[in-house]
Motif scaffolding. Structure first.
Motif, PDB file in Angstrom:
ATOM      1  N   GLY A 298       0.817  -1.208   0.000  1.00 43.23           N
ATOM      2  CA  GLY A 298       0.000   0.000   0.000  1.00 43.23           C
ATOM      3  C   GLY A 298       0.847   1.253   0.000  1.00 43.23           C
ATOM      4  N   ALA A 299       1.924   1.245   0.805  1.00 41.42           N
ATOM      5  CA  ALA A 299       2.826   2.390   0.848  1.00 41.42           C
ATOM      6  C   ALA A 299       3.492   2.598  -0.494  1.00 41.42           C
ATOM      7  CB  ALA A 299       3.880   2.176   1.930  1.00 41.42           C
ATOM      8  N   ALA A 300       3.840   1.505  -1.170  1.00 42.60           N
ATOM      9  CA  ALA A 300       4.508   1.623  -2.466  1.00 42.60           C
ATOM     10  C   ALA A 300       3.591   2.242  -3.501  1.00 42.60           C
ATOM     11  CB  ALA A 300       4.974   0.245  -2.935  1.00 42.60           C
ATOM     12  N   VAL A 301       2.319   1.878  -3.477  1.00 38.11           N
ATOM     13  CA  VAL A 301       1.378   2.461  -4.429  1.00 38.11           C
ATOM     14  C   VAL A 301       1.235   3.956  -4.174  1.00 38.11           C
ATOM     15  CG1 VAL A 301      -1.028   2.490  -5.171  1.00 38.11           C
ATOM     16  CG2 VAL A 301       0.122   0.312  -4.778  1.00 38.11           C
ATOM     17  N   GLY A 302       1.099   4.330  -2.895  1.00 36.12           N
ATOM     18  CA  GLY A 302       1.020   5.745  -2.570  1.00 36.12           C
ATOM     19  C   GLY A 302       2.278   6.488  -2.961  1.00 36.12           C
ATOM     20  N   ALA A 303       3.426   5.866  -2.721  1.00 30.35           N
ATOM     21  CA  ALA A 303       4.691   6.503  -3.075  1.00 30.35           C
ATOM     22  C   ALA A 303       4.804   6.712  -4.570  1.00 30.35           C
ATOM     23  CB  ALA A 303       5.854   5.650  -2.568  1.00 30.35           C
ATOM     24  N   LEU A 304       4.270   5.777  -5.356  1.00 28.82           N
ATOM     25  CA  LEU A 304       4.341   5.900  -6.808  1.00 28.82           C
ATOM     26  C   LEU A 304       3.588   7.139  -7.280  1.00 28.82           C
ATOM     27  CD1 LEU A 304       5.388   4.571  -9.377  1.00 28.82           C
ATOM     28  CD2 LEU A 304       3.247   3.311  -9.521  1.00 28.82           C
ATOM     29  N   LEU A 305       2.485   7.453  -6.630  1.00 27.38           N
ATOM     30  CA  LEU A 305       1.744   8.665  -6.979  1.00 27.38           C
ATOM     31  C   LEU A 305       2.571   9.906  -6.673  1.00 27.38           C
ATOM     32  CD1 LEU A 305      -1.792   7.710  -5.600  1.00 27.38           C
ATOM     33  CD2 LEU A 305      -0.974   7.587  -7.958  1.00 27.38           C
TER      34      LEU A 305
ATOM     35  N   ARG B 145      10.169  -3.090  -2.397  1.00 30.36           N
ATOM     36  CA  ARG B 145      11.387  -3.724  -1.902  1.00 30.36           C
ATOM     37  C   ARG B 145      12.150  -2.793  -0.959  1.00 30.36           C
ATOM     38  NH1 ARG B 145      16.280  -3.367  -4.296  1.00 30.36           N
ATOM     39  NH2 ARG B 145      15.312  -2.713  -6.262  1.00 30.36           N
ATOM     40  N   HIS B 146      12.299  -1.528  -1.348  1.00 30.27           N
ATOM     41  CA  HIS B 146      13.009  -0.578  -0.485  1.00 30.27           C
ATOM     42  C   HIS B 146      12.221  -0.302   0.800  1.00 30.27           C
ATOM     43  CE1 HIS B 146      16.052   0.086  -3.457  1.00 30.27           C
ATOM     44  NE2 HIS B 146      15.238   0.658  -4.325  1.00 30.27           N
ATOM     45  N   ALA B 147      10.917  -0.085   0.652  1.00 28.32           N
ATOM     46  CA  ALA B 147      10.101   0.169   1.847  1.00 28.32           C
ATOM     47  C   ALA B 147      10.134  -1.036   2.775  1.00 28.32           C
ATOM     48  CB  ALA B 147       8.671   0.503   1.439  1.00 28.32           C
ATOM     49  N   GLY B 148      10.093  -2.234   2.182  1.00 30.15           N
ATOM     50  CA  GLY B 148      10.124  -3.446   2.987  1.00 30.15           C
ATOM     51  C   GLY B 148      11.429  -3.619   3.727  1.00 30.15           C
ATOM     52  N   ALA B 149      12.536  -3.289   3.062  1.00 26.69           N
ATOM     53  CA  ALA B 149      13.837  -3.409   3.715  1.00 26.69           C
ATOM     54  C   ALA B 149      13.953  -2.456   4.898  1.00 26.69           C
ATOM     55  CB  ALA B 149      14.956  -3.150   2.704  1.00 26.69           C
TER      56      ALA B 149
ATOM     57  N   SER C  50       8.291   4.541   3.068  1.00 24.56           N
ATOM     58  CA  SER C  50       7.780   4.741   1.710  1.00 24.56           C
ATOM     59  C   SER C  50       8.354   5.998   1.074  1.00 24.56           C
ATOM     60  CB  SER C  50       6.246   4.807   1.734  1.00 24.56           C
ATOM     61  OG  SER C  50       5.809   5.856   2.588  1.00 24.56           O
ATOM     62  N   GLY C  51       8.546   7.047   1.885  1.00 29.36           N
ATOM     63  CA  GLY C  51       9.135   8.274   1.353  1.00 29.36           C
ATOM     64  C   GLY C  51      10.575   8.090   0.919  1.00 29.36           C
TER      65      GLY C  51
ATOM     66  N   VAL D  48      14.833   7.114  -3.359  1.00 30.79           N
ATOM     67  CA  VAL D  48      15.802   6.258  -4.049  1.00 30.79           C
ATOM     68  C   VAL D  48      15.383   6.022  -5.497  1.00 30.79           C
ATOM     69  CG1 VAL D  48      16.800   3.941  -4.125  1.00 30.79           C
ATOM     70  CG2 VAL D  48      16.595   5.142  -1.938  1.00 30.79           C
ATOM     71  N   GLU D  49      14.097   5.777  -5.709  1.00 22.54           N
ATOM     72  CA  GLU D  49      13.633   5.503  -7.072  1.00 22.54           C
ATOM     73  C   GLU D  49      13.695   6.739  -7.965  1.00 22.54           C
ATOM     74  OE1 GLU D  49      12.393   2.408  -8.658  1.00 22.54           O
ATOM     75  OE2 GLU D  49      13.923   2.041  -7.135  1.00 22.54           O
ATOM     76  N   VAL D  50      13.394   7.899  -7.425  1.00 24.38           N
ATOM     77  CA  VAL D  50      13.530   9.137  -8.206  1.00 24.38           C
ATOM     78  C   VAL D  50      14.996   9.366  -8.561  1.00 24.38           C
ATOM     79  CG1 VAL D  50      13.331  11.652  -8.111  1.00 24.38           C
ATOM     80  CG2 VAL D  50      11.444  10.227  -7.322  1.00 24.38           C
ATOM     81  N   ALA D  51      15.878   9.120  -7.597  1.00 24.66           N
ATOM     82  CA  ALA D  51      17.313   9.271  -7.872  1.00 24.66           C
ATOM     83  C   ALA D  51      17.744   8.341  -8.997  1.00 24.66           C
ATOM     84  CB  ALA D  51      18.118   8.982  -6.604  1.00 24.66           C
ATOM     85  N   GLU D  52      17.283   7.097  -8.951  1.00 23.55           N
ATOM     86  CA  GLU D  52      17.652   6.154 -10.001  1.00 23.55           C
ATOM     87  C   GLU D  52      17.137   6.610 -11.357  1.00 23.55           C
ATOM     88  OE1 GLU D  52      17.704   1.389 -10.944  1.00 23.55           O
ATOM     89  OE2 GLU D  52      16.457   2.120  -9.295  1.00 23.55           O
ATOM     90  N   ALA D  53      15.911   7.118 -11.395  1.00 18.69           N
ATOM     91  CA  ALA D  53      15.351   7.584 -12.665  1.00 18.69           C
ATOM     92  C   ALA D  53      16.203   8.702 -13.259  1.00 18.69           C
ATOM     93  CB  ALA D  53      13.916   8.060 -12.454  1.00 18.69           C
TER      94      ALA D  53
END
Length: 255
Positions: free
Chosen positions: A57-64, A106-110, A211-212, A217-222
């Motif tokens: 759920g956090a990942a979906v919210g983070a994607l938005l 995966r990141h939020a879970g870790a 989640s934040g 991390v994902e924005v940085a990778e992009a």
């Protein structure tokens, strides 16, 4: 680092609830068993057994949030203007497509894993979380923006911000920077002021703020996948000490 003038500071995620609720299935402190190596900086395993639904759920919210931030920063906010965006539209789209729910989860879970012990500032769980984030910045090839060219900016009682730099095309010493930040600390095992549930249990903090940080991390990778750097450099900062009074962001701003 050279003195810099940040032009924009945005939190990639702010949880709406200040007090945290532990999972009823998480072992209390006296029964806690960390995975070998998890608290010495090695990436922990899958998320705590009681939290996979929360992580998704956090990942979906983070994607938005990612979509909003990326849209805002893709063109003029980074100084490239509409021409820069148009010329690189295909590459920009490919970079955005690298942001996946599976990776966010995966990141939020870790970070929300039981082995992180709730990531309280100044604790071994907080240090393990900082090591994880620094490892991700290193994997992406970001430059260190902390002390002595590393990723960490220590302060206070064993606290540390984690800072990665994506160098832009404008290398002038007085060039403006874009700052993206998210706090990574949480409340550990909770206390009467921070917990809405039993004290002494791991408070995983999937939404506050694993989640934040996953989004960061994902924005940085992009951005690292773009064929050319943006004009302005970007600082990606994971702040410590937020739960104790915005200590990390205050320290970074002051120093």
């Amino acid at each position: 680092m050279s003195p810099l003038r940040p032009i924009a500071v945005r939190s990639t995620w702010r949880a709406s609830m200040r007090r945290s609720t532990p999972s009823a299935l998480v072992a209390p402190r006296r029964a806690f068993r960390a995975a070998p190596g998890a608290l010495s900086g090695a990436a922990p395993g899958a998320m705590g057994r009681a939290m996979p639904g929360a992580a998704r759920g956090a990942a979906v919210g983070a994607l938005l949030v990612v979509a909003f931030v990326a849209a805002a920063l893709g063109a003029a906010a980074l100084g490239g203007g509409s021409c820069w965006a148009a010329e690189n539209s295909a590459s920009h789209a490919a970079a955005l497509e690298s942001i996946r729910v599976e990776d966010l989860s995966r990141h939020a879970g870790a970070l929300a894993d039981d082995a992180m012990e709730g990531r309280e500032s100044g604790t071994r769980g907080g240090r393990a979380a900082a090591d994880y984030i620094a490892g991700q910045f290193r994997r992406l090839g970001l430059l260190g923006g902390g002390v002595d060219g590393g990723y960490e900016q220590p302060f206070g009682a064993e606290m540390r911000n984690v800072v990665g730099v994506l160098r832009g095309a404008d290398a002038r010493p007085d060039a403006e920077y874009v700052v993206l930040g998210a706090h990574y600390d949480h409340v550990g095992y909770g206390n009467a002021k921070t917990s809405r549930g039993p004290i002494g249990f791991v408070h995983n903090g999937a939404d506050d703020n694993a989640s934040g940080v996953a989004t960061l991390v994902e924005v940085a990778e992009a951005f690292t996948l773009l064929p050319a750097p943006p004009r302005r450099s970007i600082l990606f900062i994971a702040f410590d000490g937020e739960e104790k009074g915005l200590l990390g962001s205050r320290h970074w701003t002051a120093h």
